[in-house]
Design a protein around this motif. Sequence first.
Motif: not given
Length: 197
Positions: A141-149
Amino acid sequence: MKIIGLTGGIASGKSTVADMLIQAGCIVVDCDKIAWQLAEPGQAIWQIYVDRYGAKVLNQDRTLNRQAVADIVFRDRQEMDIINSLVHPLIKDRLLAEAEVARQRGAKVIFWDVPLLFETGFDKMTDEKWLVYVSPATQKARLINRNGYTEDEALRRINSQMSLAEKQKLADVVINNDGDIEALRRQVLEKVNNGQR
């Protein structure tokens, strides 16, 4: 002098912990910063990428196009292994040099902030291993939110590293970052103040 390896996984909060250690007066050597310096035009890592992939990994100003490199190595495990075998010895030499400088200045402890501490074998050069841990769901979740992946992109990057569950088995100290920033800060300061540095 004690060398403590600080590690985590992508989007685990390791850099935040490193910043907290610096604020607490600890010496922290950032492996990623070393890699960035060595990837400047004309430097050793930059040359490795250019020799292997040519101009397609360069921007117009001859700086490294990091996204182009990531697109190659995160899609091909064998390619990542080859690049790592060329790059890691350069970083290892620089980490050891930084530790020697700290030792000569009388430091009692130095932290090495190394994302791939166990994968590179750098953990064998440390006296203690600290892991910043998050649950797989929080990490994604953090990676999707932070990087827009997309979910697939996030999972590809997470899966390119050893799992945090595996790292947890190898760590001497585990800092859980599933909570808020203040919970994280309390854990870090407790470890530092309890003489674990």
